[in-house]
Design a protein around this motif. Structure first.
Motif, PDB file in Angstrom:
ATOM      1  N   GLN A   1       0.850  -1.283   0.052  1.00  0.00           N
ATOM      2  CA  GLN A   1       0.200   0.046  -0.136  1.00  0.00           C
ATOM      3  C   GLN A   1       0.792   1.146  -0.070  1.00  0.00           C
ATOM      4  O   GLN A   1       0.530   2.190  -0.702  1.00  0.00           O
ATOM      5  CB  GLN A   1      -0.892  -0.034   1.079  1.00  0.00           C
ATOM      6  N   ALA A   2       1.985   1.270   0.663  1.00  0.00           N
ATOM      7  CA  ALA A   2       2.868   2.411   0.852  1.00  0.00           C
ATOM      8  C   ALA A   2       3.391   2.706  -0.501  1.00  0.00           C
ATOM      9  O   ALA A   2       3.712   3.676  -0.872  1.00  0.00           O
ATOM     10  CB  ALA A   2       3.787   2.176   1.986  1.00  0.00           C
ATOM     11  N   ILE A   3       3.766   1.527  -1.288  1.00  0.00           N
ATOM     12  CA  ILE A   3       4.427   1.549  -2.381  1.00  0.00           C
ATOM     13  C   ILE A   3       3.323   2.328  -3.612  1.00  0.00           C
ATOM     14  O   ILE A   3       3.754   3.292  -4.249  1.00  0.00           O
ATOM     15  CB  ILE A   3       4.877   0.233  -2.970  1.00  0.00           C
ATOM     16  N   TRP A   4       2.134   1.758  -3.581  1.00  0.00           N
ATOM     17  CA  TRP A   4       0.940   2.247  -4.443  1.00  0.00           C
ATOM     18  C   TRP A   4       0.923   3.789  -4.292  1.00  0.00           C
ATOM     19  O   TRP A   4       0.760   4.644  -5.132  1.00  0.00           O
ATOM     20  CB  TRP A   4      -0.051   1.414  -4.206  1.00  0.00           C
ATOM     21  N   GLU A   5       0.825   4.172  -2.749  1.00  0.00           N
ATOM     22  CA  GLU A   5       0.477   5.376  -2.719  1.00  0.00           C
ATOM     23  C   GLU A   5       1.654   6.278  -2.453  1.00  0.00           C
ATOM     24  O   GLU A   5       1.445   7.665  -2.394  1.00  0.00           O
ATOM     25  CB  GLU A   5      -0.364   5.607  -1.180  1.00  0.00           C
TER      26      GLU A   5
ATOM     27  N   HIS B   1       4.008   6.758  -0.136  1.00  0.00           N
ATOM     28  CA  HIS B   1       4.171   7.316   1.094  1.00  0.00           C
ATOM     29  C   HIS B   1       5.206   6.665   2.047  1.00  0.00           C
ATOM     30  O   HIS B   1       5.504   5.591   1.756  1.00  0.00           O
ATOM     31  CB  HIS B   1       3.067   7.593   2.070  1.00  0.00           C
ATOM     32  N   ALA B   2       5.983   7.483   2.935  1.00  0.00           N
ATOM     33  CA  ALA B   2       7.086   7.054   3.682  1.00  0.00           C
ATOM     34  C   ALA B   2       6.544   5.893   4.673  1.00  0.00           C
ATOM     35  O   ALA B   2       5.491   5.995   4.903  1.00  0.00           O
ATOM     36  CB  ALA B   2       8.001   8.053   4.254  1.00  0.00           C
ATOM     37  N   VAL B   3       7.500   5.221   5.313  1.00  0.00           N
ATOM     38  CA  VAL B   3       7.044   4.261   6.493  1.00  0.00           C
ATOM     39  C   VAL B   3       8.178   4.347   7.437  1.00  0.00           C
ATOM     40  O   VAL B   3       9.352   4.678   6.876  1.00  0.00           O
ATOM     41  CB  VAL B   3       7.009   2.802   5.747  1.00  0.00           C
ATOM     42  N   THR B   4       7.944   4.118   8.603  1.00  0.00           N
ATOM     43  CA  THR B   4       8.951   4.036   9.619  1.00  0.00           C
ATOM     44  C   THR B   4       8.968   2.385  10.150  1.00  0.00           C
ATOM     45  O   THR B   4       7.635   2.029  10.060  1.00  0.00           O
ATOM     46  CB  THR B   4       8.830   4.748  10.831  1.00  0.00           C
TER      47      THR B   4
ATOM     48  N   ILE C   1      11.250  -7.632   9.404  1.00  0.00           N
ATOM     49  CA  ILE C   1      10.644  -6.301   9.903  1.00  0.00           C
ATOM     50  C   ILE C   1       9.895  -6.544  11.194  1.00  0.00           C
ATOM     51  O   ILE C   1       9.120  -7.491  10.989  1.00  0.00           O
ATOM     52  CB  ILE C   1       9.969  -5.769   8.810  1.00  0.00           C
ATOM     53  N   ASP C   2      10.119  -5.817  12.195  1.00  0.00           N
ATOM     54  CA  ASP C   2       9.502  -6.370  13.247  1.00  0.00           C
ATOM     55  C   ASP C   2       8.371  -5.398  13.567  1.00  0.00           C
ATOM     56  O   ASP C   2       7.208  -5.647  14.287  1.00  0.00           O
ATOM     57  CB  ASP C   2      10.350  -6.062  14.718  1.00  0.00           C
ATOM     58  N   SER C   3       8.363  -4.340  12.986  1.00  0.00           N
ATOM     59  CA  SER C   3       7.185  -3.115  12.894  1.00  0.00           C
ATOM     60  C   SER C   3       7.229  -2.291  11.820  1.00  0.00           C
ATOM     61  O   SER C   3       8.187  -2.061  11.487  1.00  0.00           O
ATOM     62  CB  SER C   3       6.903  -2.462  14.063  1.00  0.00           C
ATOM     63  N   LEU C   4       6.114  -1.690  11.264  1.00  0.00           N
ATOM     64  CA  LEU C   4       6.193  -1.271   9.967  1.00  0.00           C
ATOM     65  C   LEU C   4       5.057  -0.187  10.029  1.00  0.00           C
ATOM     66  O   LEU C   4       3.448  -0.647  10.189  1.00  0.00           O
ATOM     67  CB  LEU C   4       6.077  -1.840   8.831  1.00  0.00           C
ATOM     68  N   GLU C   5       4.971   1.104  10.151  1.00  0.00           N
ATOM     69  CA  GLU C   5       4.029   2.055  10.165  1.00  0.00           C
ATOM     70  C   GLU C   5       4.097   3.080   9.006  1.00  0.00           C
ATOM     71  O   GLU C   5       5.058   3.816   8.621  1.00  0.00           O
ATOM     72  CB  GLU C   5       3.901   2.810  11.345  1.00  0.00           C
ATOM     73  N   GLY C   6       2.879   3.129   8.169  1.00  0.00           N
ATOM     74  CA  GLY C   6       2.800   4.017   7.197  1.00  0.00           C
ATOM     75  C   GLY C   6       2.648   5.566   7.578  1.00  0.00           C
ATOM     76  O   GLY C   6       2.035   5.918   8.540  1.00  0.00           O
ATOM     77  N   LYS C   7       3.364   6.359   6.887  1.00  0.00           N
ATOM     78  CA  LYS C   7       3.390   7.834   7.050  1.00  0.00           C
ATOM     79  C   LYS C   7       2.799   8.407   6.050  1.00  0.00           C
ATOM     80  O   LYS C   7       3.333   9.014   4.966  1.00  0.00           O
ATOM     81  CB  LYS C   7       4.787   8.647   7.348  1.00  0.00           C
ATOM     82  N   GLN C   8       1.263   8.505   5.935  1.00  0.00           N
ATOM     83  CA  GLN C   8       0.686   9.037   4.797  1.00  0.00           C
ATOM     84  C   GLN C   8       0.717  10.450   4.618  1.00  0.00           C
ATOM     85  O   GLN C   8       0.491  10.982   3.172  1.00  0.00           O
ATOM     86  CB  GLN C   8      -0.782   8.462   4.886  1.00  0.00           C
ATOM     87  N   GLU C   9       1.139  11.107   5.635  1.00  0.00           N
ATOM     88  CA  GLU C   9       1.388  12.558   5.194  1.00  0.00           C
ATOM     89  C   GLU C   9       2.806  13.017   4.599  1.00  0.00           C
ATOM     90  O   GLU C   9       3.042  13.892   4.202  1.00  0.00           O
ATOM     91  CB  GLU C   9       1.164  13.556   6.528  1.00  0.00           C
ATOM     92  N   GLU C  10       3.520  12.012   4.682  1.00  0.00           N
ATOM     93  CA  GLU C  10       4.953  12.280   4.045  1.00  0.00           C
ATOM     94  C   GLU C  10       4.976  11.336   2.586  1.00  0.00           C
ATOM     95  O   GLU C  10       5.213  10.315   2.664  1.00  0.00           O
ATOM     96  CB  GLU C  10       5.977  11.690   5.011  1.00  0.00           C
TER      97      GLU C  10
END
Length: 233
Positions: A146-150, A152-155, A200-209
């Motif tokens: 989803q992050a790739i399609w949109e 936006h960055a992830v942490t 990857i232990d955790s991944l969170e999308g940063k839709q504003e970035e």
């Protein structure tokens, strides 16, 4: 070979809408002079391809032009159905639409080609799953997609091969499935790297970035170069 290349040109023009001789030459690994000769051959054979000059121009097909798939050879049909048989597509969550697309393709084929495809399906089955249960699930696969399609960055937190825990901000460029094992490719701190999804232990999308992926980035080229370095360690 030339007939195959002419068909490839038509398919790429239908998909891309407009392509320059340089772009076609690069994709097909031939010279621009060869592309111009191919365009002449297509025009002579009655294909309505034309050149749109000027900045942003290129070769174009009319919007209503459609090429049928009746010319697929047995080998090409075999390649399509074998390539799309892997479970990696199921993991991406696109298994049902893929099966629907294959069914439509099967019914669109001429009778003999359809029989060839059905014959192949009954004799070759690719099971991409590892014997190891650990390789079967990549919990952040769809979030990464989803992050790739949109764009936006992830942490994410990531455990390296050496066992170190890393906290990273990443611009995700693409996903690669290597024998059923998924890797996330992206830019972090100015470097493009590949990360095994199961680490990857955790991944969170940063839709504003939001970010814009570089137009000259080629995922396949990057992966081959990265793989050579990885395997030489």
């Amino acid at each position: 070979m030339r007939a195959d290349r002419l068909i490839s040109i038509l398919m790429m023009l239908q998909m891309e809408g407009r392509m320059t001789a340089a772009e076609l030459a690069r994709r097909l690994e031939v010279s621009e002079r060869t592309i111009y000769r191919d365009m002449d051959a297509l025009s002579i054979s009655g294909v309505p391809v034309y050149a749109d000059p000027g900045v942003g121009g290129g070769f174009v097909l009319p919007a209503n032009y459609k090429m049928t798939i009746g010319g697929l050879t047995t080998a090409e049909i075999q390649a399509v159905f074998m390539h799309l048989a892997g479970g990696s597509f199921e993991q991406l969550g696109i298994g049902p639409p893929l099966r629907s697309a294959l069914l439509k393709l099967l019914h669109a084929l001429p009778d003999q080609s359809r029989r060839d495809a059905e014959w192949i399906q009954q004799r070759i089955y690719l099971d991409p799953e590892s014997w190891s249960q650990d390789e079967k699930t990549a919990p952040y696969l769809q979030a990464a997609q989803q992050a790739i399609w949109e764009q936006h960055a992830v942490t994410m937190t990531y455990t390296s091969r050496e066992g170190h825990e890393l906290c990273l901000k990443l611009k995700p460029y693409g996903l690669v499935a290597k024998a059923g094992v998924w890797f996330l490719v992206g830019e972090t701190e100015g470097n493009v790297r590949a990360f095994r999804l199961l680490r990857i232990d955790s991944l969170e999308g940063k839709q504003e970035e939001r970010f814009v992926r570089p137009e000259d980035f080629d995922l396949q080229v990057f992966w081959q170069e990265w793989l050579e370095k990885y395997e030489s360690r």
